[in-house]
Design an enzyme around this catalytic site. Sequence first.
Site, PDB file in Angstrom:
ATOM      1  CB  SER A   1      31.067  26.465  37.504  1.00  0.00           C
ATOM      2  OG  SER A   1      30.107  27.492  37.504  1.00  0.00           O
TER       3      SER A   1
ATOM      4  CE  LYS B   1      28.853  26.791  41.440  1.00  0.00           C
ATOM      5  NZ  LYS B   1      29.921  26.397  40.498  1.00  0.00           N
TER       6      LYS B   1
END
EC number: 3.4.21.-
Length: 655
Positions: free
Chosen positions: A525, A568
Amino acid sequence: MEENIESVEEWVSKLDIETTKDIHVPKLLFDQVIGQDQAGEIVKKAALQRRHVILIGEPGTGKSMLAQSMVDFLPKSELEDILVFPNPEDPNKPKIKTVPAGKGKEIVRQYQIKAEREKRDRSRSIMFVIFSVVLLGIIAAIVLRSITLIFFAIMAAAFLYMAMAFNPVIRNEKAMVPKLLVSHSSTDKPPFVDSTGAHSGALLGDVRHDPFQSGGLETPAHERVEAGNIHKAHKGVLFIDEINLLRPEDQQAILTALQEKKYPISGQSERSAGAMVQTEPVPCDFVLVAAGNYDAIRNMHPALRSRIRGYGYEVVVNDYMDDNDENRKKLVQFIAQEVEKDKKIPHFDKSAIVEIIKEAQKRSGRRNKLTLRLRELGGLVRVAGDIAVSQKRNIVTASDVIAAKALSKPLEQQIADKSIEIKKIYKTFRTEGSVVGMVNGLAVVGADTGMAEYTGVVLPIVAEVTPAEHKGAGNIIATGKLGDIAKEAVLNVSAVFKKITGKDISNMDIHIQFVGTYEGVEGDSASVSIATAVISAIENIPVDQSVAMTGSLSVRGDVLPVGGVTAKVEAAIEAGMAKVIVPELNYNDIILDAEHINRIQIIPARTIEDVLKVALVNSPEKDKLFDRIASIINNAKIIKPQKPVASTRAGQNVA
């Protein structure tokens, strides 16, 4: 086609309830399982036909409840008591006998009464002999006029009493009394035995150690026999969670028990006196429900899995369910169930129900879905209830749930919060200004702990370009305890910045550092962050430090979706970022709490070009870079599919 369901607030306001106290909680355990309709039907079918089942899924999704509910659907077969008898021919091979439920206690009681009667009779005989000896001594003393004879008579009686009282043959009146291994009453339901984490002795049965093995002090072998869980589950359900953690020998033993429907009990420790004892085969006709996470299949005994698959079902339970009217009602039922089970917390009002449903949406990690990791959601329900109790209120409100979310943060979140504060103090990442080759990436911690909640953290990534030591021998060097997937992601991203920059990097060493990753980095990611940092370093274009980003990257430069995107984004907000770049395919998966809404600009990105437009500071170098990218795109060759050419075979004409 996705259902356009109204907002949670509007939906809850239309419920015809005041609190969850008005919700009916089903009495049948099967009806209390939420969101596992397909798995539930298979489990019900397996119970009716007495088939074995493997349940695979994430923790807290209802696997144990499904297994436990099977006992309500098992065929009404006659339960049995299991007795172990001494074997006169071979004391180390006790005999096994089964009788109808409730009869075992009667049989043991009959043997006990018989033993007590024999003991009383023997005691009377001993006392008669002793008194006879003493009486004879007294008579002899009178006749012979010697008082010494009375003393000798008493001494003889004492020795005789000790000899008879401590004679092993006489002392073991109870040696012939059978031991009740498994006991039921005639009204009992089929047993449900949870054998998760049981050691070999508890699972398969054991024979206790006998410290006195000679001299008439030993305990009879049949009295030291202990039933295992496979025997206690006879005619019922044996549930084993984390089946892959069982030793291969134990899995092999369970396979044998499934095949034979009986398994002898023997000592499990070779150093125990029970190691030489082995009973006759003990009945263990049970339905096995094996459960585990997705990695359970790898370490499961192949023959055991084959046996279950051949004589039962394999089921993957759901991690989430659709966010619709019916499933929202199930979540409300779940809240009521948790309150009823706990018995120490008050019921929830409508505002609290709204917060719980929103949390279920958020924890699912996907748009239009609700999480089924309900064990952890139940933890939030209980913490909210505890807060209401501590404030002496008889109803849980939205403020209690919001406070509970802050109070019951997972360990990873608490550690991350402290880490962010330290990084801010020591400026390991920045939230303003611009720096060449430095990017604020985003990552999650706790993804490998099995928890439903992800915790987001800011992951600073720094890139630097230096001349290679030898001509044409440039390297890409990434540091920060990278895992296998992260290393491969760095190699994949190299194709992107080679293409974007259009420069020969064979004469460059590209250094990529993941700052402060003492616990390591795994996953792909951070791919867009790596690409942005390297392109910034190669082209000498500063990166806006108020921007954070996450996303995977294909070798063609497409931004791919990642997990934990909500966590996030929250990490970027808490760190003080102004913008966050996320994959376009993840944009609708983001569900923020009221405290986080409108505190950051969320920018979806489809390609690496979209990322660079936002992340790189406007400059002449940036304009040149995008002119180069545009020329690459315009000069790309479009390969048109060719018409298929007809093939001919010998002797055939193709028109």
